[in-house]
Write a protein that holds these residues in place. Sequence first.
Motif, short mmCIF file in Angstrom:
data_model
loop_
_atom_site.label_atom_id
_atom_site.label_comp_id
_atom_site.label_asym_id
_atom_site.label_seq_id
_atom_site.Cartn_x
_atom_site.Cartn_y
_atom_site.Cartn_z
N ASP A 129 0.84 -1.20 0.00
CA ASP A 129 0.00 0.00 0.00
C ASP A 129 0.87 1.25 0.00
OD1 ASP A 129 -0.08 1.05 3.15
OD2 ASP A 129 0.31 -1.10 2.91
N LEU A 130 0.29 2.40 -0.27
CA LEU A 130 1.04 3.64 -0.46
C LEU A 130 1.91 4.01 0.74
CD1 LEU A 130 -1.64 5.91 -2.23
CD2 LEU A 130 0.05 4.37 -3.25
N ARG A 134 6.15 4.01 1.41
CA ARG A 134 6.86 5.19 1.92
C ARG A 134 7.62 4.87 3.20
NH1 ARG A 134 3.59 9.28 5.33
NH2 ARG A 134 3.76 7.38 6.58
N TYR A 192 9.04 3.51 -3.88
CA TYR A 192 8.17 4.51 -3.24
C TYR A 192 7.87 5.66 -4.20
CZ TYR A 192 7.72 9.00 -0.75
OH TYR A 192 7.37 10.27 -0.38
N LYS A 195 5.60 4.27 -7.22
CA LYS A 195 4.28 3.69 -6.94
C LYS A 195 3.46 4.44 -5.88
CE LYS A 195 5.87 -1.01 -8.01
NZ LYS A 195 6.06 -2.38 -7.47
N SER A 196 4.11 5.30 -5.08
CA SER A 196 3.40 5.88 -3.94
C SER A 196 3.41 7.41 -3.91
CB SER A 196 4.01 5.34 -2.64
OG SER A 196 3.49 6.00 -1.52
N ARG A 197 4.57 8.01 -4.04
CA ARG A 197 4.71 9.45 -3.83
C ARG A 197 3.78 10.27 -4.72
NH1 ARG A 197 7.57 13.76 -5.85
NH2 ARG A 197 8.19 15.36 -4.32
N LYS A 199 0.99 9.46 -6.13
CA LYS A 199 -0.42 9.31 -5.76
C LYS A 199 -0.74 10.05 -4.46
CE LYS A 199 -0.96 4.87 -8.12
NZ LYS A 199 -1.11 3.41 -7.98
#
Length: 297
Positions: A129-130, A134, A192, A195-197, A199
């Motif tokens: 997950d996000l 991170r 990270y 795929k995360s930052r 979003k």
Amino acid sequence: MIGLIELHSFIDYIQLEKNYSNLTVHEYDKDIEQFLLFLEREGVSHLNEVEYVHARLFVTTLYEKKLARTSISRKISSVRSFYKFLHKEYNIRDEAFQSLYHPKKEEKLPHFFYEEEMEKLFEANKGTDLLSLRNMALLELLYATGIRVSELISIEMSHIDKSYGIVRVMGKGRKERYVPVGDYALLAVEEYVEKSRFKLMKYTSHSFLFVNSRGHHLTTSGVRHILNEMIKKASMHTTIYPHMLRHTFATHLLNNGADLRSVQELLGHSHLTSTQIYTHVTKEHLRKTYMNAHPRA
């Protein structure tokens, strides 16, 4: 209160000319203001009237408040620097604090995680997950580099060079240094970012690497909260503070054969004496290993 004009001049000096960090400037301001209030209570009407007896009495009041020796030592340094500035700029005598001794430092060994504890921490916090992505990047980077949290949250996207495996950090006193980053941390940061930052930053825009759940620049208190949650997730019955990962980084390097000078440079310590505390930790580690392993220990 006496000395306010001189204090403001000193604060401007360390902020603009010496380029001290906001936190350091705040500590100086707080320490010196405390001293000026003390002088007022003692009936001193001018900074030039301060004698050694006033300096000693000020330190005595600090001991009576049961402050830590490190805090007392910092306050002495703050006022001493202030008077050095006063002597240079206003020709005010500065002998009172020159001959004042710093309290002897309390010998406290830094707390650190053992290698198996770090493995447990990493393993328990894996996720796709996000926020998990991170958090893993944050943990990997702190452990891989030994940087301070203030340095971590100041990292911008352009400060990481993946091709050379280094990160540019801004240390104490605005001193810049380059720190190598291992493959685990580089991969975690890359995942990270990809795929995360982006979003998380759906409604915000800035260049800082680490962001909170709303995409804003991550703060030091935010890092503390994240690390505490990661400890809980790993079911580790211990407290964690960000500097523990810095201690862990240095201790593991020395335990695995790194030389003290290299560790000093990686940590960004100005003096080798700051790094030597970790030799005490490694000696204790060796002693425990010996006691546990030798049949006649």
